[in-house]
Motif scaffolding. Sequence first.
Motif, PDB file in Angstrom:
ATOM      1  N   GLN A   2       9.398  25.399   1.447  1.00  0.00           N
ATOM      2  CA  GLN A   2       8.909  26.472   0.880  1.00  0.00           C
ATOM      3  C   GLN A   2       8.436  28.006   1.940  1.00  0.00           C
ATOM      4  OE1 GLN A   2       7.908  25.635  -2.073  1.00  0.00           O
ATOM      5  NE2 GLN A   2       5.967  27.356  -2.449  1.00  0.00           N
ATOM      6  N   ASP A   3       8.819  27.663   3.174  1.00  0.00           N
ATOM      7  CA  ASP A   3       8.201  28.267   3.949  1.00  0.00           C
ATOM      8  C   ASP A   3       9.996  29.685   4.257  1.00  0.00           C
ATOM      9  OD1 ASP A   3       5.556  27.801   5.001  1.00  0.00           O
ATOM     10  OD2 ASP A   3       6.581  26.851   6.463  1.00  0.00           O
ATOM     11  N   THR A   4      10.558  28.828   4.078  1.00  0.00           N
ATOM     12  CA  THR A   4      11.511  29.549   3.868  1.00  0.00           C
ATOM     13  C   THR A   4      11.989  30.766   2.604  1.00  0.00           C
ATOM     14  OG1 THR A   4      13.288  28.172   5.040  1.00  0.00           O
ATOM     15  CG2 THR A   4      14.337  29.379   3.616  1.00  0.00           C
ATOM     16  N   PHE A   6       9.827  31.606   0.585  1.00  0.00           N
ATOM     17  CA  PHE A   6       8.715  32.133   1.246  1.00  0.00           C
ATOM     18  C   PHE A   6       8.837  33.968   2.098  1.00  0.00           C
ATOM     19  CE2 PHE A   6       5.040  34.605   2.885  1.00  0.00           C
ATOM     20  CZ  PHE A   6       3.643  35.295   2.637  1.00  0.00           C
ATOM     21  N   LEU A   7       9.612  33.792   3.072  1.00  0.00           N
ATOM     22  CA  LEU A   7      10.041  34.695   3.824  1.00  0.00           C
ATOM     23  C   LEU A   7      10.964  35.074   3.216  1.00  0.00           C
ATOM     24  CD1 LEU A   7      10.255  32.965   7.445  1.00  0.00           C
ATOM     25  CD2 LEU A   7       8.431  34.477   6.520  1.00  0.00           C
ATOM     26  N   GLN A   8      12.328  34.659   2.377  1.00  0.00           N
ATOM     27  CA  GLN A   8      13.230  35.784   1.572  1.00  0.00           C
ATOM     28  C   GLN A   8      12.955  36.117   0.541  1.00  0.00           C
ATOM     29  OE1 GLN A   8      15.452  32.323   0.473  1.00  0.00           O
ATOM     30  NE2 GLN A   8      17.153  32.443   1.897  1.00  0.00           N
ATOM     31  N   GLU A   9      11.420  35.363   0.145  1.00  0.00           N
ATOM     32  CA  GLU A   9      11.053  36.559  -1.308  1.00  0.00           C
ATOM     33  C   GLU A   9      10.303  38.001  -0.668  1.00  0.00           C
ATOM     34  OE1 GLU A   9       7.780  35.715  -4.949  1.00  0.00           O
ATOM     35  OE2 GLU A   9       7.845  34.739  -3.205  1.00  0.00           O
ATOM     36  N   LYS A  56      11.315  28.171  -6.897  1.00  0.00           N
ATOM     37  CA  LYS A  56      10.091  27.846  -7.072  1.00  0.00           C
ATOM     38  C   LYS A  56       9.885  27.198  -8.226  1.00  0.00           C
ATOM     39  CE  LYS A  56       6.968  31.411  -5.702  1.00  0.00           C
ATOM     40  NZ  LYS A  56       7.207  32.907  -5.105  1.00  0.00           N
TER      41      LYS A  56
END
Length: 84
Positions: A2-4, A6-9, A56
């Motif tokens: 999920q964090d990955t 979020f960071l990519q987005e 997502k």
Amino acid sequence: MQDTLFLQEADLVQKASRCIEYIQESLQNRDYETAKIEMSELRFLLDELQVIEQKKARRAQLFEIVADMRKRGIQIDFVSRLLG
């Protein structure tokens, strides 16, 4: 994971915003070739953002299925590792 996502987005949104700025600047300078290149890059970034949205949505759907299965008393070991 999920964090990955979020960071990519966040990275893609920042890059897309920069592309928009470059497109505006190129148009003001009548540099249409650069504007076309930046528009192509912007389309690519938007496609990548759509892929993240799809991931997502699938993840949210998986969470719903797992929650429903747990309510029914069904345990799924591998899901705990996937969902963290």
